[in-house]
Motif scaffolding. Structure first.
Motif, PDB file in Angstrom:
ATOM      1  N   GLY A   1      45.059  41.744  46.543  1.00  0.00           N
ATOM      2  CA  GLY A   1      44.157  42.314  46.146  1.00  0.00           C
ATOM      3  C   GLY A   1      43.217  41.489  45.414  1.00  0.00           C
ATOM      4  O   GLY A   1      41.722  41.101  44.888  1.00  0.00           O
ATOM      5  N   ASP A   2      44.437  40.081  44.821  1.00  0.00           N
ATOM      6  CA  ASP A   2      43.174  38.865  43.644  1.00  0.00           C
ATOM      7  C   ASP A   2      42.895  38.461  44.773  1.00  0.00           C
ATOM      8  O   ASP A   2      42.621  38.003  46.600  1.00  0.00           O
ATOM      9  N   SER A   3      42.051  37.318  44.173  1.00  0.00           N
ATOM     10  CA  SER A   3      41.016  36.705  45.680  1.00  0.00           C
ATOM     11  C   SER A   3      40.294  34.949  45.045  1.00  0.00           C
ATOM     12  O   SER A   3      40.889  34.823  43.375  1.00  0.00           O
ATOM     13  N   VAL A   4      40.518  34.716  45.731  1.00  0.00           N
ATOM     14  CA  VAL A   4      40.046  32.480  44.735  1.00  0.00           C
ATOM     15  C   VAL A   4      39.155  31.998  45.666  1.00  0.00           C
ATOM     16  O   VAL A   4      38.498  32.795  46.637  1.00  0.00           O
ATOM     17  N   ILE A   5      37.975  31.676  45.073  1.00  0.00           N
ATOM     18  CA  ILE A   5      37.009  30.994  45.559  1.00  0.00           C
ATOM     19  C   ILE A   5      37.254  29.486  45.706  1.00  0.00           C
ATOM     20  O   ILE A   5      37.840  28.923  44.840  1.00  0.00           O
TER      21      ILE A   5
END
Length: 71
Positions: A32-36
């Motif tokens: 569920g975590d995101s990184v840009i």
């Protein structure tokens, strides 16, 4: 601080205040975590100076991609 000039260009171009920490952080992503992630094109290598000019920053292409952990 190899990417200082690139972050400085990002801040200038988008009027942001992204800071560079003294030491790289340890990142652990969970479901569920995101990184840009930012990719930059058309910024020349800085071999004999430490900063990009306003013209170089204006001509550069910044692309942002978002990645999300699904499993």
């Amino acid at each position: 601080m190899a990417h200082f000039a690139t972050i400085e260009a990002l801040n200038s171009r988008f009027d942001l205040k992204v800071e560079i920490p003294e030491k790289p952080p340890l990142v652990s992503l969970l479901k569920g975590d995101s990184v840009i992630v930012m990719g930059v094109r058309r910024l020349p290598r800085l071999e004999d100076r430490r900063h990009y000019t306003s013209e170089e920053i204006a001509a550069a292409s910044f692309v942002f991609s978002k990645y999300t952990v699904v499993e």
